[in-house]
Motif scaffolding. Sequence first.
Motif, PDB file in Angstrom:
ATOM      1  N   GLU A  17      -6.105   6.928   0.357  1.00 56.89           N
ATOM      2  CA  GLU A  17      -6.503   6.208  -0.853  1.00 56.89           C
ATOM      3  C   GLU A  17      -5.335   6.152  -1.840  1.00 56.89           C
ATOM      4  O   GLU A  17      -5.521   6.026  -3.036  1.00 56.89           O
ATOM      5  CB  GLU A  17      -7.700   6.910  -1.501  1.00 56.89           C
ATOM      6  N   ASN A  33       3.571  -2.693  -1.135  1.00 58.21           N
ATOM      7  CA  ASN A  33       3.171  -4.090  -0.972  1.00 58.21           C
ATOM      8  C   ASN A  33       4.135  -5.023  -1.697  1.00 58.21           C
ATOM      9  O   ASN A  33       4.411  -6.131  -1.236  1.00 58.21           O
ATOM     10  CB  ASN A  33       1.744  -4.287  -1.490  1.00 58.21           C
ATOM     11  N   THR A  89      -2.706   2.183   4.412  1.00 62.34           N
ATOM     12  CA  THR A  89      -3.917   1.435   4.067  1.00 62.34           C
ATOM     13  C   THR A  89      -5.116   1.927   4.863  1.00 62.34           C
ATOM     14  O   THR A  89      -6.224   2.048   4.342  1.00 62.34           O
ATOM     15  CB  THR A  89      -3.708  -0.068   4.337  1.00 62.34           C
ATOM     16  N   ASN A  90      -4.887   2.240   6.118  1.00 55.19           N
ATOM     17  CA  ASN A  90      -5.980   2.626   7.009  1.00 55.19           C
ATOM     18  C   ASN A  90      -6.397   4.086   6.894  1.00 55.19           C
ATOM     19  O   ASN A  90      -7.463   4.459   7.392  1.00 55.19           O
ATOM     20  CB  ASN A  90      -5.587   2.362   8.467  1.00 55.19           C
ATOM     21  N   LEU A 142      -0.714   1.572  -3.122  1.00 57.81           N
ATOM     22  CA  LEU A 142       0.259   0.897  -2.263  1.00 57.81           C
ATOM     23  C   LEU A 142       0.996  -0.220  -3.002  1.00 57.81           C
ATOM     24  O   LEU A 142       1.624  -1.062  -2.379  1.00 57.81           O
ATOM     25  CB  LEU A 142      -0.461   0.292  -1.049  1.00 57.81           C
ATOM     26  N   SER A 186       3.072   0.809   5.788  1.00 59.68           N
ATOM     27  CA  SER A 186       2.104   0.305   4.811  1.00 59.68           C
ATOM     28  C   SER A 186       0.724   0.168   5.436  1.00 59.68           C
ATOM     29  O   SER A 186      -0.293   0.564   4.845  1.00 59.68           O
ATOM     30  CB  SER A 186       2.575  -1.046   4.274  1.00 59.68           C
ATOM     31  N   ALA A 187       0.668  -0.361   6.657  1.00 61.62           N
ATOM     32  CA  ALA A 187      -0.613  -0.511   7.338  1.00 61.62           C
ATOM     33  C   ALA A 187      -1.250   0.838   7.625  1.00 61.62           C
ATOM     34  O   ALA A 187      -2.471   1.015   7.496  1.00 61.62           O
ATOM     35  CB  ALA A 187      -0.418  -1.288   8.632  1.00 61.62           C
TER      36      ALA A 187
END
Length: 586
Positions: free
Chosen positions: A447, A454, A443-444, A450, A439-440
Amino acid sequence: MGQERPSLKPTALNSSEDESESAVQRVMSSFVEGLSRRLAGLCDATGLSAETAKTADDVLRDLIVPWSRVEAFARAPGSGWISEISDDNTPIEFSVTISPTGSEVRVLFEPQGEEQTLAGHRDAALRMHEQLARQYAADLSRFRLVSDLFTPSGMQGPFALWSAVVFANGKPPSFKSYFNPQAQGVGSAVALVEEALRRLGLPRAWRHLASTMARRGPHRDELKYFALDLSTSEQARVKVYVRHHEATPEDLEIAASAASDSTRGEAQDFARAMGGRALRFKERATFTCAAFVGGQDDRPSATTQYVPVCAYALDDLEVERRVASYLGSQGIDDAPYRRVLAAFANRPLDAGVGLQSWVAFRRYRGVPRLTVYLGTETRCVFPPGSVPAGTRDHMLFDSPSQILSCVAQYSLSEHPLLRALSRLSQRREVLWLLVSNASALLTNTTELSLANLNRWLSDNATLGTSLPVAYEPYRNLFTEALSLFEESPEAVDAIAGRSAAANAARALAKTLAEFLESEETSSIGLSLDSILREASAADTERLSRLDAAGVAALPAMVRGALAVHEKLWSALDRLSNLASDGGQGP
């Protein structure tokens, strides 16, 4: 030792389509007789008894003659199939091991199928293995445990299955099998080898190799062969071969340390002795082999270093001098080695390079063993100063898209941990760490939506908040991989790294989503469509900036993409080790 290479036009064995059948038979008879004479010379030079030499000749003819008569091979050997067995594409190679405990002669070969195709050679090799079991009592029990992994229908790669036979005084002929770890695609090689080791009673073996022999990631430390001794002996080995692209002697030293009793400094000293002045082996890649004996230890019992000496010497005379000097430094008499060359060479040593293609060294239980690999030069002699079967173009690309495609071949979803997610069903904390890190990463780098990831994390938040202190180092593994370029976010290496990470993130999310949707124990299923349906404009924008940087920036892009991918792969190695430790923490 096999090697990738371009096609060479056959010379000595070539025959035109309109030649009579008897003419073709004469050519092939000459081929077999030539092999027989050279084998006899090696047996004599190494001091094998007359009885052993006679057995060797009988076995050679028994195994080689049937496939040497395959029509497609006999009429134009090498024209339809490019064998990696030897540098000039001849599907047979000799080698001799010299040691204070005695010498051995080995023949490696690729059985030829009626059809000169991967499928044809696969079928021929499988049939030959059944022959080895019936006729020579070769033990196929371990072979059958893993053969479905490496010889599936529709398999891929440059070869299907090789065979080898070893002759030594006082012993019956022994046989070996060489599988292709890339049989299901280059990206699946690590997962296949890890699974094969697991099936053979070595469930924790890969973790040692991942931190030593394969520590630079699957792009630069490439899994090339998986071999088995076809024997019931307690000393029967399982062997993993890794090809090290552009390695240094220091890299080979770290690779050799996979074995519990490796001798410090020995691997790099050997690499320097055989490689001349080479500080990095760019022209042609080196190998390390890890041997596991008896299935009693998850660490290799020994490691062997292979240097393609022909790529780093002017000619075979220079190779002779290096090998003789090294044998002397190890307290090994060089006379048997010199006799081997005298018996095998059919030209002056300074008239070409490649008669001696590889030199390998290992020490097992304190006993040194040096092996010289001998090419038949049936089809050509490489001129002095040339580089037979070079591999220096392994990481050369024409565009940023090619770089990213290469990295994508080794998708994170092909990592052993992801290929066997079901093993994490009872390791909920480790599974939470995997999804949290994914997930991280998403996110980084992207686009994409999520929401579902989440939501899953939220529903399982208690797992994250209740993790033991020992798990803390695992919370931000993927984010740490991206931090390599925090100080230069506009540099092309950073852009390429983030592009590679974005591709890896989506593949990882897809695999996790499919697994979690199928998991009855999961508190929530993930909708794959909702995770992946949104296109990432950032991808297009990043690729545009990479294209604009031009050809001169390609090496920096390679460094950036590989560095991030290797960090992500290494992070999965750490999570995999955590899972295999039973969730006990580091």
